[in-house]
Each structure stands twice: as C-alpha cells, then as structure tokens.
Design a protein around this motif. Structure first.
Motif, short mmCIF file in Angstrom:
data_model
loop_
_atom_site.label_atom_id
_atom_site.label_comp_id
_atom_site.label_asym_id
_atom_site.label_seq_id
_atom_site.Cartn_x
_atom_site.Cartn_y
_atom_site.Cartn_z
N MET A 1 -44.36 2.61 21.68
CA MET A 1 -43.61 2.28 22.88
C MET A 1 -42.20 1.80 22.51
O MET A 1 -42.00 1.17 21.48
N LEU A 2 -41.28 2.10 23.42
CA LEU A 2 -39.93 1.55 23.31
C LEU A 2 -39.78 0.49 24.38
O LEU A 2 -40.26 0.67 25.50
N LYS A 3 -39.10 -0.61 24.05
CA LYS A 3 -38.73 -1.58 25.08
C LYS A 3 -37.26 -1.34 25.38
O LYS A 3 -36.43 -1.37 24.46
N LEU A 21 -41.31 2.42 27.56
CA LEU A 21 -41.35 3.88 27.61
C LEU A 21 -41.98 4.38 26.32
O LEU A 21 -41.62 3.93 25.23
N GLU A 22 -42.93 5.30 26.46
CA GLU A 22 -43.49 5.95 25.27
C GLU A 22 -42.37 6.77 24.66
O GLU A 22 -41.69 7.52 25.36
N LEU A 23 -42.11 6.59 23.36
CA LEU A 23 -41.02 7.34 22.71
C LEU A 23 -41.34 8.83 22.81
O LEU A 23 -42.30 9.30 22.22
N PRO A 24 -40.53 9.57 23.60
CA PRO A 24 -40.86 10.98 23.82
C PRO A 24 -40.59 11.81 22.57
O PRO A 24 -39.69 11.51 21.80
N GLY A 25 -41.40 12.84 22.38
CA GLY A 25 -41.18 13.73 21.25
C GLY A 25 -39.79 14.35 21.36
O GLY A 25 -39.32 14.66 22.46
N GLY A 26 -39.11 14.52 20.27
CA GLY A 26 -37.79 15.11 20.30
C GLY A 26 -36.68 14.10 20.46
O GLY A 26 -35.52 14.44 20.26
N VAL A 27 -37.04 12.85 20.82
CA VAL A 27 -36.00 11.82 20.91
C VAL A 27 -36.03 10.99 19.63
O VAL A 27 -37.01 10.31 19.34
N SER A 28 -34.95 11.08 18.86
CA SER A 28 -34.95 10.41 17.56
C SER A 28 -33.82 9.40 17.42
O SER A 28 -33.76 8.66 16.45
N ASP A 65 -25.77 7.71 17.16
CA ASP A 65 -26.67 8.35 16.21
C ASP A 65 -27.60 7.35 15.51
O ASP A 65 -28.28 7.71 14.54
N SER A 66 -27.65 6.12 16.01
CA SER A 66 -28.60 5.15 15.43
C SER A 66 -30.02 5.62 15.70
O SER A 66 -30.36 5.96 16.84
N PRO A 67 -30.87 5.68 14.66
CA PRO A 67 -32.23 6.20 14.83
C PRO A 67 -33.12 5.25 15.64
O PRO A 67 -32.92 4.04 15.65
N LEU A 68 -34.09 5.83 16.33
CA LEU A 68 -35.07 5.07 17.11
C LEU A 68 -36.47 5.34 16.60
O LEU A 68 -36.80 6.48 16.27
N ARG A 69 -37.27 4.28 16.54
CA ARG A 69 -38.68 4.41 16.16
C ARG A 69 -39.54 3.67 17.18
O ARG A 69 -39.05 2.77 17.86
N ALA A 70 -40.81 4.06 17.25
CA ALA A 70 -41.73 3.38 18.16
C ALA A 70 -41.69 1.88 17.87
O ALA A 70 -41.63 1.48 16.71
#
Lengths: 83, 150
Positions: A1-3, A21-28, A65-70
């Motif tokens: 999940m993302l907060k 939000l559940e980190l959607p596939g393809g969103v990095s 371009d900062s990366p996002l992780r669950a």
C-alpha cells in the motif's frame, strides 16, 4: 500500500487530506503516480495544472523520477509559505 | 531539542536564557522573530491559520539546523515555529543562534530563516475582507535561499 497525503490548497481542492492506495502495476515513480491520479478526472486535473507542485516521499523532498515502493508515504503540496 | 513546532506562544527571553545556560564560550546570540502583520499583498489581514506536515516539518527543520552547524562555526541553534490560528501582532517563528562571534551567528540565523521559508512544509491561509485565501509563495524567498548555494 501507498499512503498519499495532500496539503493546503490541494487538500481543499481534492476534498481529502489522505488516502491509501495499492501501488498499481506499472507505477514505479512519482511521475507515474501523478499521471494515475490526474487520470481520475474532475478536480484531480489540478495535480497537472497547479503551479510549482511539490512532492515528498517518506517525508523528504522528492523529484518526478523519485522511485516508489509499497509502504512509501507520498505527499503532494503547493510551494511552502511558512516563516 | 533544537526544533519545536507548537500552537502555543513562546517567550523569547526564556528561550534565550535556556539556550545560553551559563555557557561562557558564547560571545554572540543572533535572533529572528517573525510576526503576523495586518496587511499582505494590499489587503487587510484579520487572522491566519498555519498548516504543516507533521513529521516532515520537524525533519526538514532539523536538517536545516544541521546544515547551518556544518557551514558556520556556531555552538547551538533553536527554531520554534507556531501552527494553528494566529492574529496580527502574534509571534510566528523564532530562530536563535549562539556562537563566539557575531559574523557567523548572524549568517547562520539568516540562512536558517531563508531555508525555512523555502524548504519547511508550512502553509499560511489568511482571512481578509475579501475572504480567505492561501498565501502564494514569493519569488524573493527563492532568490534569498539560492544565494547560499554554490
């Protein structure tokens, strides 16, 4: 999940200060999340048009371009006006 | 505790006394107090509300103090920033820096304020005769912060 957090004028426009939000596939990265949120339409278009939108990931100022992780905490807000 | 975000007012004299606390190395104390004005961008302001990002605010302020300590030969620094509803003439922000000499303490104090203005997540919403509005960021604040770079 993302907060995800929204502050100040953005919080008012979007009618909410936070969501999960559940980190959607393809969103990095921040840019990908921004595109996804903007695509909700209506007031969410503000995210694309607001002047000098700022972002933070895990409470540090971030770039598109900062990366996002669950598990990350992402915040969107207008330029700061303290002091 | 070099950084505090609080709704309550602060006592400049008491904070300075605590910062000095008998430290005989100190030869200079530089301070800045920011105050709510009754006028902004040509409109009368009757009150303002300060919003912030709890957690990130404290981290951002601490990072600014650490950077100031790295740049100048100062002993200590204190930042207090108020949040919530504030009226004209009320104190908003306090920065105090202790050091041996005035040059470095003045510079560090000004640097902390310039970086706070552009990097700490606070937002002002003010009430005017024309209604409530979010305060716009100023380009002059960006310019002031940039002169410390490079």
């Amino acid at each position: 999940m993302l907060k995800i957090l929204y502050f100040a004028s953005l919080r008012e426009t979007l009618g909410r200060g936070a969501e999960s939000l559940e980190l959607p596939g393809g969103v990095s990265d921040v840019s990908g999340l921004l595109q996804l949120l903007t695509a909700r339409g209506g007031e969410w278009g503000q995210l694309a048009t607001v002047k000098n939108l700022r972002y933070a990931v895990n409470q540090e100022m971030a770039q598109l371009d900062s990366p996002l992780r669950a598990g990350d905490e992402v915040a969107f807000f207008p330029p700061v006006t303290g002091g | 505790m070099p950084v505090r975000v609080q709704e309550a007012d602060f006592d400049v004299s008491a904070e300075l006394a605590a910062l000095r606390q008998g430290d005989a190395r100190i030869g200079a104390l530089a301070t800045f107090v920011g105050v709510v004005r009754d006028m902004n961008d040509g409109s009368g302001v009757s009150e303002m509300t300060l919003e912030h990002y709890p957690g990130m605010t404290e981290k951002a302020l601490e990072a600014i103090v650490i950077e100031a300590k790295g740049r100048w030969n100062i002993f200590d620094a204190l930042v207090i920033h108020r949040v919530g509803r504030l009226l004209p003439t009320e104190q908003i922000v306090f920065v105090a820096v202790s050091g041996a000499h005035r040059g470095e303490t003045f510079a560090a104090c000004e640097f902390i304020m310039d970086y706070l203005k552009t990097r700490a997540p606070f937002w002002k919403r003010e009430v005017t005769a024309e209604g409530a509005r979010w305060v716009d960021a100023r380009e002059t604040d960006d310019t002031a912060a940039k002169r410390w770079q490079g």
